[in-house]
Design a protein around this motif. Structure first.
Motif, PDB file in Angstrom:
ATOM      1  N   ASN A 206       0.804  -1.230   0.000  1.00  0.00           N
ATOM      2  CA  ASN A 206       0.000   0.000   0.000  1.00  0.00           C
ATOM      3  C   ASN A 206       0.838   1.282   0.000  1.00  0.00           C
ATOM      4  O   ASN A 206       0.337   2.347   0.322  1.00  0.00           O
ATOM      5  CB  ASN A 206      -0.968   0.026   1.199  1.00  0.00           C
ATOM      6  N   TRP A 207       2.103   1.148  -0.359  1.00  0.00           N
ATOM      7  CA  TRP A 207       2.981   2.333  -0.408  1.00  0.00           C
ATOM      8  C   TRP A 207       2.971   3.093   0.929  1.00  0.00           C
ATOM      9  O   TRP A 207       2.977   4.311   0.965  1.00  0.00           O
ATOM     10  CB  TRP A 207       2.540   3.283  -1.538  1.00  0.00           C
ATOM     11  N   ASP A 208       2.989   2.381   2.005  1.00  0.00           N
ATOM     12  CA  ASP A 208       2.821   2.986   3.336  1.00  0.00           C
ATOM     13  C   ASP A 208       4.136   3.594   3.827  1.00  0.00           C
ATOM     14  O   ASP A 208       5.107   2.867   4.074  1.00  0.00           O
ATOM     15  CB  ASP A 208       2.345   1.921   4.321  1.00  0.00           C
ATOM     16  N   PRO A 209       4.197   4.917   4.026  1.00  0.00           N
ATOM     17  CA  PRO A 209       5.424   5.554   4.500  1.00  0.00           C
ATOM     18  C   PRO A 209       5.874   5.053   5.874  1.00  0.00           C
ATOM     19  O   PRO A 209       7.081   4.994   6.153  1.00  0.00           O
ATOM     20  CB  PRO A 209       5.061   7.038   4.555  1.00  0.00           C
ATOM     21  N   ASN A 210       4.915   4.709   6.725  1.00  0.00           N
ATOM     22  CA  ASN A 210       5.276   4.212   8.056  1.00  0.00           C
ATOM     23  C   ASN A 210       6.007   2.879   7.966  1.00  0.00           C
ATOM     24  O   ASN A 210       6.985   2.637   8.693  1.00  0.00           O
ATOM     25  CB  ASN A 210       4.024   4.074   8.928  1.00  0.00           C
ATOM     26  N   ASN A 211       5.529   2.013   7.057  1.00  0.00           N
ATOM     27  CA  ASN A 211       6.231   0.743   6.857  1.00  0.00           C
ATOM     28  C   ASN A 211       7.616   0.963   6.280  1.00  0.00           C
ATOM     29  O   ASN A 211       8.581   0.287   6.656  1.00  0.00           O
ATOM     30  CB  ASN A 211       5.423  -0.174   5.929  1.00  0.00           C
ATOM     31  N   ALA A 212       7.726   1.917   5.354  1.00  0.00           N
ATOM     32  CA  ALA A 212       9.032   2.226   4.773  1.00  0.00           C
ATOM     33  C   ALA A 212       9.996   2.727   5.843  1.00  0.00           C
ATOM     34  O   ALA A 212      11.193   2.395   5.834  1.00  0.00           O
ATOM     35  CB  ALA A 212       8.885   3.259   3.664  1.00  0.00           C
ATOM     36  N   ASN A 213       9.480   3.516   6.771  1.00  0.00           N
ATOM     37  CA  ASN A 213      10.297   4.004   7.881  1.00  0.00           C
ATOM     38  C   ASN A 213      10.822   2.843   8.722  1.00  0.00           C
ATOM     39  O   ASN A 213      12.019   2.781   9.062  1.00  0.00           O
ATOM     40  CB  ASN A 213       9.461   4.961   8.732  1.00  0.00           C
ATOM     41  N   GLN A 214       9.937   1.898   9.036  1.00  0.00           N
ATOM     42  CA  GLN A 214      10.350   0.740   9.834  1.00  0.00           C
ATOM     43  C   GLN A 214      11.337  -0.141   9.074  1.00  0.00           C
ATOM     44  O   GLN A 214      12.309  -0.651   9.648  1.00  0.00           O
ATOM     45  CB  GLN A 214       9.116  -0.059  10.239  1.00  0.00           C
ATOM     46  N   GLN A 215      11.106  -0.309   7.785  1.00  0.00           N
ATOM     47  CA  GLN A 215      12.013  -1.109   6.974  1.00  0.00           C
ATOM     48  C   GLN A 215      13.404  -0.475   6.915  1.00  0.00           C
ATOM     49  O   GLN A 215      14.421  -1.168   7.030  1.00  0.00           O
ATOM     50  CB  GLN A 215      11.446  -1.272   5.559  1.00  0.00           C
ATOM     51  N   MET A 216      13.436   0.845   6.744  1.00  0.00           N
ATOM     52  CA  MET A 216      14.719   1.526   6.671  1.00  0.00           C
ATOM     53  C   MET A 216      15.451   1.452   8.010  1.00  0.00           C
ATOM     54  O   MET A 216      16.674   1.225   8.049  1.00  0.00           O
ATOM     55  CB  MET A 216      14.523   2.990   6.258  1.00  0.00           C
ATOM     56  N   SER A 217      14.729   1.617   9.084  1.00  0.00           N
ATOM     57  CA  SER A 217      15.348   1.503  10.408  1.00  0.00           C
ATOM     58  C   SER A 217      15.921   0.108  10.608  1.00  0.00           C
ATOM     59  O   SER A 217      17.026  -0.057  11.151  1.00  0.00           O
ATOM     60  CB  SER A 217      14.323   1.808  11.506  1.00  0.00           C
ATOM     61  N   GLY A 218      15.183  -0.916  10.150  1.00  0.00           N
ATOM     62  CA  GLY A 218      15.676  -2.285  10.248  1.00  0.00           C
ATOM     63  C   GLY A 218      16.917  -2.508   9.400  1.00  0.00           C
ATOM     64  O   GLY A 218      17.852  -3.215   9.817  1.00  0.00           O
ATOM     65  N   ALA A 219      16.953  -1.909   8.214  1.00  0.00           N
ATOM     66  CA  ALA A 219      18.122  -2.045   7.345  1.00  0.00           C
ATOM     67  C   ALA A 219      19.353  -1.398   7.962  1.00  0.00           C
ATOM     68  O   ALA A 219      20.464  -1.939   7.885  1.00  0.00           O
ATOM     69  CB  ALA A 219      17.835  -1.425   5.976  1.00  0.00           C
ATOM     70  N   ILE A 220      19.151  -0.245   8.586  1.00  0.00           N
ATOM     71  CA  ILE A 220      20.273   0.440   9.238  1.00  0.00           C
ATOM     72  C   ILE A 220      20.825  -0.417  10.371  1.00  0.00           C
ATOM     73  O   ILE A 220      22.047  -0.561  10.535  1.00  0.00           O
ATOM     74  CB  ILE A 220      19.831   1.822   9.757  1.00  0.00           C
ATOM     75  N   SER A 221      19.933  -1.014  11.144  1.00  0.00           N
ATOM     76  CA  SER A 221      20.373  -1.880  12.245  1.00  0.00           C
ATOM     77  C   SER A 221      21.092  -3.118  11.720  1.00  0.00           C
ATOM     78  O   SER A 221      22.111  -3.544  12.282  1.00  0.00           O
ATOM     79  CB  SER A 221      19.168  -2.307  13.092  1.00  0.00           C
ATOM     80  N   ALA A 222      20.587  -3.693  10.632  1.00  0.00           N
ATOM     81  CA  ALA A 222      21.152  -4.938  10.106  1.00  0.00           C
ATOM     82  C   ALA A 222      22.483  -4.717   9.382  1.00  0.00           C
ATOM     83  O   ALA A 222      23.414  -5.514   9.528  1.00  0.00           O
ATOM     84  CB  ALA A 222      20.153  -5.601   9.158  1.00  0.00           C
ATOM     85  N   LEU A 223      22.567  -3.637   8.620  1.00  0.00           N
ATOM     86  CA  LEU A 223      23.751  -3.421   7.793  1.00  0.00           C
ATOM     87  C   LEU A 223      24.795  -2.534   8.454  1.00  0.00           C
ATOM     88  O   LEU A 223      25.989  -2.641   8.154  1.00  0.00           O
ATOM     89  CB  LEU A 223      23.343  -2.787   6.450  1.00  0.00           C
ATOM     90  N   GLY A 224      24.333  -1.647   9.336  1.00  0.00           N
ATOM     91  CA  GLY A 224      25.227  -0.657   9.928  1.00  0.00           C
ATOM     92  C   GLY A 224      25.206   0.613   9.119  1.00  0.00           C
ATOM     93  O   GLY A 224      25.323   0.580   7.887  1.00  0.00           O
ATOM     94  N   LYS A 225      25.029   1.747   9.791  1.00  0.00           N
ATOM     95  CA  LYS A 225      24.842   2.995   9.054  1.00  0.00           C
ATOM     96  C   LYS A 225      26.068   3.393   8.243  1.00  0.00           C
ATOM     97  O   LYS A 225      25.953   4.102   7.238  1.00  0.00           O
ATOM     98  CB  LYS A 225      24.429   4.127   9.998  1.00  0.00           C
ATOM     99  N   ASP A 226      27.257   2.940   8.643  1.00  0.00           N
ATOM    100  CA  ASP A 226      28.466   3.282   7.903  1.00  0.00           C
ATOM    101  C   ASP A 226      28.598   2.490   6.609  1.00  0.00           C
ATOM    102  O   ASP A 226      29.418   2.836   5.756  1.00  0.00           O
ATOM    103  CB  ASP A 226      29.697   3.055   8.777  1.00  0.00           C
ATOM    104  N   LYS A 227      27.792   1.442   6.445  1.00  0.00           N
ATOM    105  CA  LYS A 227      27.867   0.606   5.248  1.00  0.00           C
ATOM    106  C   LYS A 227      26.914   1.081   4.152  1.00  0.00           C
ATOM    107  O   LYS A 227      27.072   0.723   2.988  1.00  0.00           O
ATOM    108  CB  LYS A 227      27.513  -0.846   5.604  1.00  0.00           C
ATOM    109  N   ILE A 228      25.900   1.857   4.521  1.00  0.00           N
ATOM    110  CA  ILE A 228      24.863   2.264   3.561  1.00  0.00           C
ATOM    111  C   ILE A 228      25.282   3.567   2.888  1.00  0.00           C
ATOM    112  O   ILE A 228      25.481   4.592   3.555  1.00  0.00           O
ATOM    113  CB  ILE A 228      23.509   2.424   4.263  1.00  0.00           C
ATOM    114  N   VAL A 229      25.392   3.526   1.554  1.00  0.00           N
ATOM    115  CA  VAL A 229      25.842   4.712   0.820  1.00  0.00           C
ATOM    116  C   VAL A 229      24.715   5.387   0.045  1.00  0.00           C
ATOM    117  O   VAL A 229      24.872   6.512  -0.450  1.00  0.00           O
ATOM    118  CB  VAL A 229      26.993   4.363  -0.147  1.00  0.00           C
ATOM    119  N   GLY A 230      23.562   4.727  -0.082  1.00  0.00           N
ATOM    120  CA  GLY A 230      22.458   5.328  -0.807  1.00  0.00           C
ATOM    121  C   GLY A 230      21.191   4.511  -0.671  1.00  0.00           C
ATOM    122  O   GLY A 230      21.234   3.338  -0.273  1.00  0.00           O
TER     123      GLY A 230
END
Length: 363
Positions: A206-230
């Protein structure tokens, strides 16, 4: 009045009517003064209102164009509020009301197929708007959605520069029930694959911004913020949730979007979003309205209104008009969304963004 005089008057009226029909035959747009416009009844079915475009732009543009072409037309409007079930019920209501044509932006392109078939069985035409619904659709207008993904992917690579090979990106591809999302994704992958490492990739129902926020937060935790370039975001609604997650993590990396929403333009000015893709709403809306009025008046769609065809997910060949999208970044805001009438400089450059607007040459 004598019978002879009444007959002469009737003959004169019939002759005038025939001349009017001959004069307008073959025109691309319906004659606003034709007698048929009293029979023009069109159902407009939009998918949701969370994305600002539908109520602010698509609906008023479509309704205005229909009224321009057929001033006496009846327009029945429905918004499904992101519910595929609601939209199916709304199609039933539109058919019961006697709508002759449906302009349909499907919540779920697959589940709406039975409703499209029901419309066909009832002799009602369907114009698929922005998203290609499955089933026997009569016409389709949208933008070249694979091209949208290609433009987003290229813009992300350009923004990454030398960093493209030094870290990972996160992809947010949008709703799995939206056929456009699959095309955005395919276009983006055609540019990004082999040039960047994709650390995490998500669909967002449903293109839900709240879900996108949670997904991005999960990606940052999983990958590490220093690893994400874009971050690849398929639209601006998702980008809003993603930008909030990035800010909370103290990150500012290239971020894409689409739809040229006002908040996205403002994020671009501040540097928290890199680009959006504008798909000017008025040309798309005008074409949909013109298709619908032609079909409601029983006219064939002229070739210049449907210059191509597409194949729906259920295998039907559909006459189509695919428009060209445009990338918007900090350097061309005035020449795109302002020039196209989406927003005024005053709407964009509220006090919070005044300094950024000045730097970008908007004020």
């Amino acid at each position: 009045m004598t019978r002879t005089l009444r007959g002469a008057i009737a003959l004169a009226g019939a002759t005038a009517l025939c001349l009017g029909v001959v004069a307008t035959s073959g025109a691309v747009q319906p004659d606003a003064g034709s007698a048929a416009q009293g029979d023009v009844r069109i159902g407009l079915l939009l998918p949701e209102s969370k994305t600002t475009r539908y109520e602010k732009f698509d609906r008023p543009y479509i309704e205005a164009k229909i009224k321009e072409l057929a001033p006496n037309a009846q327009i029945d409007y429905y918004n499904a509020a992101e519910s595929a079930t609601t939209q199916q019920q709304q199609v039933n209501t539109a058919l019961a009301k006697g709508d002759k044509v449906l302009i349909l932006d499907a919540v779920d392109a697959k589940s709406i197929q039975s409703s499209v078939q029901k419309a066909r069985d009832a002799g009602v035409k369907v114009v698929a708007y922005d998203r290609l619904a499955q089933g026997p659709v009569d016409a389709y207008v949208s933008y070249d959605n694979r091209k949208v993904g290609e433009l987003q992917g290229k813009a992300l690579l350009d923004a990454l520069g030398d960093k493209a090979g030094s870290g990972e990106i996160v992809m947010h591809n949008g709703s799995p029930t939206d056929p456009n999302a699959a095309e955005f994704k395919a276009g983006a992958h055609s540019v990004l694959d082999g040039k960047v490492k994709i650390g995490k990739e998500y669909d967002t129902p449903n293109w839900d911004p709240n879900n996108a926020n949670q997904q991005m937060s999960g990606a940052i935790s999983a990958l590490g913020k220093d690893k994400i370039v874009g971050v690849y975001s398929a639209n601006d609604g998702l980008a809003a949730g993603i930008a909030t997650a990035l800010k909370a993590a103290g990150m500012n990396v290239p971020l894409t979007g689409q739809d040229a929403q006002l908040d996205a333009i403002q994020r671009i000015l501040l540097g928290t979003q890199t680009i959006t893709v504008e798909k000017p709403y008025k040309p798309e809306a005008d074409i949909a309205a013109t298709m619908a009025v032609n079909l409601a008046e029983g006219k064939a769609l002229p070739a210049d209104l449907t210059p191509t065809t597409v194949t729906s997910g259920s295998g039907e060949k559909v006459p189509a008009n695919l428009l060209t999208p445009v990338v918007v970044d900090k350097t061309n805001i005035k020449d795109t969304v302002v020039k196209d009438g989406l927003y005024t400089v005053q709407e964009i450059c509220t006090p919070t963004y005044a300094a950024a607007c000045k730097d970008a040459g908007l004020q």
